[in-house]
Design an enzyme around this catalytic site. Structure first.
Site, mmCIF file in Angstrom:
data_model
loop_
_atom_site.group_PDB
_atom_site.id
_atom_site.type_symbol
_atom_site.label_atom_id
_atom_site.label_comp_id
_atom_site.label_asym_id
_atom_site.label_seq_id
_atom_site.Cartn_x
_atom_site.Cartn_y
_atom_site.Cartn_z
ATOM 1 C CB SER A 1 -1.027 0.028 1.076
ATOM 2 O OG SER A 1 -0.107 -0.044 2.426
ATOM 3 C CE LYS B 1 -3.513 0.999 4.872
ATOM 4 N NZ LYS B 1 -3.315 0.620 3.310
#
Length: 819
Positions: A726, A769
């Site tokens: 990511s 996140k």
């Protein structure tokens, strides 16, 4: 240390040892009155004129010696050898015994010796193994007139006081008769006083009250000081008045001891009598055919259990076969015990027993909201699961997987589900489990064989449809004994667990009605086939507001209740609680938060006990006195050319991940990676470098920048392992920022994976996140367009105030970052 203590601590050097009851010598000691000199065979006390005026002294500790006593004594040879040698050289062989109590022998002073003692004749003096033994014959009281030697051997000048008494007085004769009767009353009660005491008693008469009184005092177990007081009392009448209560007390103690002994004997006899009667009754009943033996009782017990159960036909057939086998086995054989244990387990299973589900959504919401703050999406997912079960009629056969960081409440969620459904709850951890027999049981051929955990769970909850929680399912191990994860495949597959086979029971069990709830921190270590059988519910952690609510409504009241401290005694302000959350407990769960609050409770309890204040106030000003300096400071977002903030997911929750790119020199072309990156992140970095290298002119950078630049890409906190797909977008942005000499001057974070053609691929952990970005004060983020749905499903309080850009290709990212 006293002589008596010396003797206890040094068994090889005893100081004094003589009978506590005085009157009779030890039966094992050799003593013959023929050995006594002169006319002492006929008179216990010799004439006063034959006693010496100077005698040596020996101290005694436990109790004084009386003139009426004849008793063996043992003394320390090393300490008193010289004294006894001098006594042996005297023509009269007389030594004085003086009671000194607990005074230590080494530090004895003449003031420690009493004025009155007893002169004794020494007979049969022998020495062996550091000890001197002799027989002491009590002669007469003496009074110390003058000390001749105050150091051992002690030598004193003495006189022998007369004992005034009118033996013919009525009062004296009455006391004498009372003493004689008391002694005679004591003899049959206490077995310690044997036949020899009766011979001694025959020598005394009411006309000789002095020796009689001394003898009565000597046979009591009174304390040494009391007996010394008797010894020092010269008038016989006064002495008898002191001895008679001591004798009566001794009689009472002996009677009580005798009563206790009689009661114990009576109880023992009664139990023996009951035992014999019961054995006789068994024999009689067996002869008449009206009794049951142990085997018949066991069979009846197992059949009684089956009456309330709905046992499947195949299982019932197996039980009947085992009952027939049990009926012909001897009760003492090993096979009997094995068969009995097997039947015990078979008949303890809840065949056909179910609890009624409470499929009430309002009740379920109330339980979940009462036990948990936050986790709105998780609660809604559970409500949906229960709503589906309402239409089906039951919720059995489903397998839920709660995934999340430590301390977010996975185990307690499972317990709340059981309470909301009104089901029994059973939990066991499979973390570290290496033996498949823990799941499927041991074969009965092995010694100590046991069923598996699932059978044990059903036996304990006593229903077929409990909620069973399998904790830490991501931490199972493997060994040569088997693979428990593979054994769970049969358990957690709704198509297979209808006929689950436990190796110990060796009959089919229906686990389809059980609601299984599994917990895990990560999904990486869960085997694919096992994970495929579960319905995943992710618990992503809590933001600060949720932690505040949890601490205020659950953790703080529970800690105060556990410590039994009234709530008003410790006042924790709202601002201080927020500071605890932000400065000391930033992890995804609330376990560390509870530990910090517990520290506050402990330190406040100390202040309440040591101070005089009625309550303790914990505020932001004095919080550091309770918890020390904050563990976390306000996170500073790194800025500058080539510096970009990324978003990462970890097992402990989300985290911000700054990435730095810098030009080292212009001597040669090169690319270097640091930061303990895993293979996936290294690949992402190489893809980002290649993509930027091929598209510099497109994004307005110098097309020749990297031709002569040695670039270093670093991910801070180099000691922490980092890996994941990511960070491609973030690394690309850092390299492009370096090439464009364009610093990102606003709080901005991003996540997403990049391909060589510039496609932005979706990533996981969007909730974690976003929480990490909010925690760091970043309210502008860039997410892959494919994750738009994941973001829209987040709770409104997480999306509030956030500016989110969705990117399909990297040019969308560059447009947001560089304009």
């Amino acid at each position: 240390m006293s002589d008596e203590q010396d003797r206890r601590h040094d068994p090889d050097a005893p100081e004094w040892r003589h009978d506590t009851h005085g009157g009779a010598h030890d039966e094992d000691e050799e003593f013959d009155l023929e050995d006594l000199p002169g006319d002492s065979r006929h008179a216990v006390v010799p004439a006063r004129d034959s006693l010496p005026e100077r005698i040596y002294l020996l101290p005694i500790h436990n109790r004084p010696f009386f003139p009426a006593q004849v008793q063996p004594l043992v003394i320390n040879r090393e300490r008193w050898d010289e004294t006894m040698q001098r006594v042996a050289k005297t023509p009269h062989h007389t030594v004085g015994l003086a009671f000194v109590g607990e005074a230590a022998v080494e530090g004895l002073a003449h003031d420690d010796f009493p004025e009155i003692g007893t002169a004794v004749k020494v007979h049969k003096l022998q020495g062996e193994e550091g000890q001197l033994q002799f027989i002491a014959q009590g002669l007469q009281r003496f009074r110390i007139q003058r000390w001749i030697s105050r150091e051992p051997p002690y030598l004193v000048e003495v006189s022998y006081p007369r004992e005034p008494v009118d033996a013919e007085a009525d009062e004296a004769r009455a006391y004498a008769m009372a003493l004689i009767n008391g002694i005679k009353e004591l003899l049959p009660i206490n077995p310690l006083y044997g036949e020899e005491l009766k011979h001694y008693l025959n020598r005394f008469s009411p006309h000789e009250p002095g020796p009689l009184t001394d003898f009565a005092a000597a046979i009591t177990s009174a304390k040494g000081r009391e007996l010394q007081d008797v010894l020092a009392t010269l008038p016989v009448l006064a002495r008898m008045q002191k001895v008679l209560p001591l004798l009566r007390k001794e009689i009472e103690v002996a009677q009580l001891q005798s009563e206790i002994s009689d009661q114990v004997n009576a109880q023992m006899q009664e139990r023996q009598r009951e035992f014999f009667l019961r054995e006789q009754l068994k024999v009689i009943q067996r002869e008449l055919g009206i009794s049951k033996d142990e085997r018949e009782n066991d069979v009846d017990t197992f059949r009684d259990r089956l009456e309330s159960l709905v046992v499947p036909p195949k299982v019932l057939t197996r039980i009947e076969e085992e009952l027939d086998k049990l009926a012909v086995l001897e009760t003492g054989s090993p096979e009997y015990g094995t068969t009995r244990n097997y039947l015990d387990w078979l008949t303890s299973m809840p065949w056909g027993v179910h609890s009624q589900d409470q499929l009430d959504l309002a009740h379920a919401r109330q339980v979940l909201d009462r036990d948990h703050d936050g986790l709105g999406d998780v609660k809604e997912r559970i409500i949906e699961f229960l709503a589906e079960g309402t239409f089906k009629g039951d919720v059995g056969g489903s397998i839920l997987l709660l995934v999340g960081p430590p301390g977010v409440g996975k185990t307690s969620i499972g317990r709340s589900i059981a309470e909301a459904l009104g089901r029994e709850f059973y939990r066991f951890s499979v973390g570290g489990m290496r033996d498949e027999a823990e799941i499927k049981g041991h074969r009965r051929t092995y010694i100590g064989a046991m069923p598996g955990k699932l059978v044990q769970a059903l036996k304990e909850v006593e229903v077929e449809n409990p909620v069973i929680m399998l904790d830490e399912i991501d931490k199972m191990g493997q060994s040569f004994q088997g693979d428990p994860a593979s054994a769970l495949l049969e358990v957690l597959d709704p198509e297979q667990n209808v006929d689950f086979l436990d190796h110990y029971l060796d009959v089919r069990l229906d686990l389809s009605k059980v609601l299984f709830v599994c917990t895990a921190n990560t999904l990486d270590s869960i085997p694919g086939p096992l994970f495929d059988r579960m319905e995943q519910i992710r618990l992503s952690g809590y933001i600060a507001e949720e932690k505040l609510a949890i601490a205020r409504n659950h953790l703080w009241p529970r800690l105060l209740k556990r410590a039994n401290i009234p709530k008003k005694r410790i006042n924790l302000t709202e601002a201080a609680l927020r500071q605890v959350v932000e400065g000391y407990a930033r992890e995804a769960g609330v376990r560390q938060l509870e530990k910090q609050l517990h520290r506050i409770v402990r330190k406040a309890a100390v202040q309440l006990l040591e101070g005089d204040q009625a309550s303790v106030k914990v505020s932001v000003k004095n919080l550091e006195t309770f918890l020390g300096a904050p563990l976390f400071r306000k996170e500073q977002v790194l800025k500058g050319e080539g510096v970009v903030t990324g978003l990462a997911w970890t097992a402990m929750g989300g985290a911000t991940l700054p990435i730095e790119a810098g030009k080292v020199h212009s001597l040669t072309r090169g690319f270097k990676l640091t930061g303990k990156l895993g293979e996936v992140m290294q690949e992402s970095a190489n893809i980002a470098y290649s993509y930027v290298l091929g598209h510099l002119a497109e994004y307005g950078a110098d097309a020749d920048f990297f031709d002569s630049a040695f670039v270093h890409l670093h991910v801070p906190e180099g000691a922490t392992p980092k890996d994941g797909p990511s960070a491609g977008v973030t690394m690309t942005t850092a390299l492009l920022s370096l090439a464009k000499h364009h610093a990102i001057d606003r709080p901005l974070a991003m996540t997403g994976e990049l391909t060589l053609t510039g496609q932005v691929l979706p990533v996981g952990g969007i909730r974690e996140k976003v929480i990490a970005a909010r925690r760091s004060g970043i309210f502008e983020v860039i997410l892959p367009d494919a994750n738009r749905r994941d973001y829209e499903e987040l709770p409104d309080h997480l999306k509030e105030g956030m500016t989110v850009h969705f990117a399909k290709r990297y040019r969308d990212v560059a447009r947001v970052v560089f304009g």
